[in-house]
Design an enzyme around this catalytic site. Structure first.
Site, PDB file in Angstrom:
ATOM      1  CG  HIS A   1      -0.227  -0.031   2.544  1.00  0.00           C
ATOM      2  ND1 HIS A   1      -0.236  -1.124   3.377  1.00  0.00           N
ATOM      3  CD2 HIS A   1       0.556   0.882   3.152  1.00  0.00           C
ATOM      4  CE1 HIS A   1       0.485  -0.874   4.445  1.00  0.00           C
ATOM      5  NE2 HIS A   1       0.987   0.338   4.336  1.00  0.00           N
TER       6      HIS A   1
HETATM    7  C1  T46 Z   1       2.691   0.496   6.942  1.00  0.00           C
HETATM    8  C2  T46 Z   1       3.509  -0.729   7.104  1.00  0.00           C
HETATM    9  C3  T46 Z   1       4.976  -0.436   7.147  1.00  0.00           C
HETATM   10  C4  T46 Z   1      -4.065  -0.751  13.834  1.00  0.00           C
HETATM   11  O1  T46 Z   1      -5.141  -0.974  14.405  1.00  0.00           O
HETATM   12  N1  T46 Z   1      -3.300   0.317  14.222  1.00  0.00           N
HETATM   13  C5  T46 Z   1      -2.110   0.603  13.642  1.00  0.00           C
HETATM   14  O2  T46 Z   1      -1.455   1.596  14.039  1.00  0.00           O
HETATM   15  C6  T46 Z   1      -1.637  -0.267  12.597  1.00  0.00           C
HETATM   16  C7  T46 Z   1      -0.304   0.027  11.924  1.00  0.00           C
HETATM   17  C8  T46 Z   1      -2.400  -1.330  12.222  1.00  0.00           C
HETATM   18  N2  T46 Z   1      -3.586  -1.573  12.846  1.00  0.00           N
HETATM   19  C9  T46 Z   1      -4.362  -2.761  12.466  1.00  0.00           C
HETATM   20  C10 T46 Z   1      -4.952  -2.725  11.065  1.00  0.00           C
HETATM   21  C11 T46 Z   1      -4.979  -4.180  10.668  1.00  0.00           C
HETATM   22  O3  T46 Z   1      -6.153  -4.780  11.140  1.00  0.00           O
HETATM   23  O4  T46 Z   1      -3.477  -3.889  12.471  1.00  0.00           O
HETATM   24  C12 T46 Z   1      -3.797  -4.783  11.440  1.00  0.00           C
HETATM   25  C13 T46 Z   1      -2.584  -5.049  10.540  1.00  0.00           C
HETATM   26  O5  T46 Z   1      -2.257  -3.842   9.809  1.00  0.00           O
HETATM   27  P1  T46 Z   1      -1.778  -3.872   8.286  1.00  0.00           P
HETATM   28  O6  T46 Z   1      -2.415  -4.980   7.556  1.00  0.00           O
HETATM   29  O7  T46 Z   1      -1.959  -2.492   7.720  1.00  0.00           O
HETATM   30  O8  T46 Z   1      -0.206  -4.188   8.489  1.00  0.00           O
HETATM   31  P2  T46 Z   1       0.959  -4.073   7.415  1.00  0.00           P
HETATM   32  O9  T46 Z   1       2.138  -4.740   8.030  1.00  0.00           O
HETATM   33  O10 T46 Z   1       0.542  -4.532   6.064  1.00  0.00           O
HETATM   34  O11 T46 Z   1       1.261  -2.475   7.308  1.00  0.00           O
HETATM   35  C14 T46 Z   1       1.760  -1.772   8.425  1.00  0.00           C
HETATM   36  C15 T46 Z   1       1.052  -0.430   8.575  1.00  0.00           C
HETATM   37  O12 T46 Z   1      -0.355  -0.637   8.676  1.00  0.00           O
HETATM   38  C16 T46 Z   1       1.297   0.487   7.408  1.00  0.00           C
HETATM   39  O13 T46 Z   1       0.862   1.803   7.716  1.00  0.00           O
HETATM   40  O14 T46 Z   1       3.102   1.442   6.288  1.00  0.00           O
HETATM   41  O15 T46 Z   1       3.154  -1.529   8.234  1.00  0.00           O
END
Ligand code: T46
Length: 134
Positions: free
Chosen positions: A51
């Site tokens: 993303h």
């Molecule tokens: C990014 C990369 C480097 C939250 O509730 N609060 C938060 O601050 C974050 C970061 C995530 N979440 C929840 C949202 C999803 O349900 O945690 C779950 C996993 O998040 P996500 O699928 O977005 O994780 P990544 O590893 O794909 O991405 C993360 C960050 O979300 C993103 O901003 O830049 O790490």
């Protein structure tokens, strides 16, 4: 031209008890720090991220183990290996990023310029590429 890569080498304040890295907002990283999160227990075959953010700026630090980060500005791509607890990688706004090849012991720390906001995410690559062209 390759996508711009900005890294930070944080000073290691070591003594005979071990090492310490301190990161201060607007001094060691180029934005006010509003959120910290970290990623761990990620399988080697997992790919995370995929993303971009409209406005969020982040610095990623692999505080333990290693992983790879793909950065894509809509024109060019670059791969960065993160494997030092004293090295940060800027993931700026409007940069598509993916994280992969996590070592089993990887702990990836993220320092973020703002609070969590799902509305700031661009999760569709074609939408990102169209916006990046503007
Ligand atoms: C990014 C990369 C480097 C939250 O509730 N609060 C938060 O601050 C974050 C970061 C995530 N979440 C929840 C949202 C999803 O349900 O945690 C779950 C996993 O998040 P996500 O699928 O977005 O994780 P990544 O590893 O794909 O991405 C993360 C960050 O979300 C993103 O901003 O830049 O790490």
């Amino acid at each position: 031209m390759r996508v711009k890569i900005t890294t930070f080498n944080f000073p290691i304040r070591g003594d005979d008890r071990g090492s310490l890295v301190a990161i201060e907002e607007s001094l060691d990283i180029p934005f006010p720090l509003r959120r910290v999160y970290y990623i761990f227990n990620t399988g080697h075959d997992c790919r995370r991220g995929s993303h971009a953010h409209h406005t969020l700026r982040q610095v990623l630090v692999c505080v333990h183990g290693s992983c790879k980060i793909l950065l894509d500005d809509g024109q060019e791509r670059a791969e960065v290996v993160l494997d030092q607890a004293s090295r940060g990688l800027l993931v700026d706004r409007m940069i598509w990023h993916e994280m992969y090849d996590f070592s089993g012991d990887c702990v990836l720390l993220a320092l973020a310029s703002d609070l969590y906001d799902e509305g700031d995410y661009i999760r569709n690559y074609d939408e990102f590429a169209a916006l990046a062209e503007c």
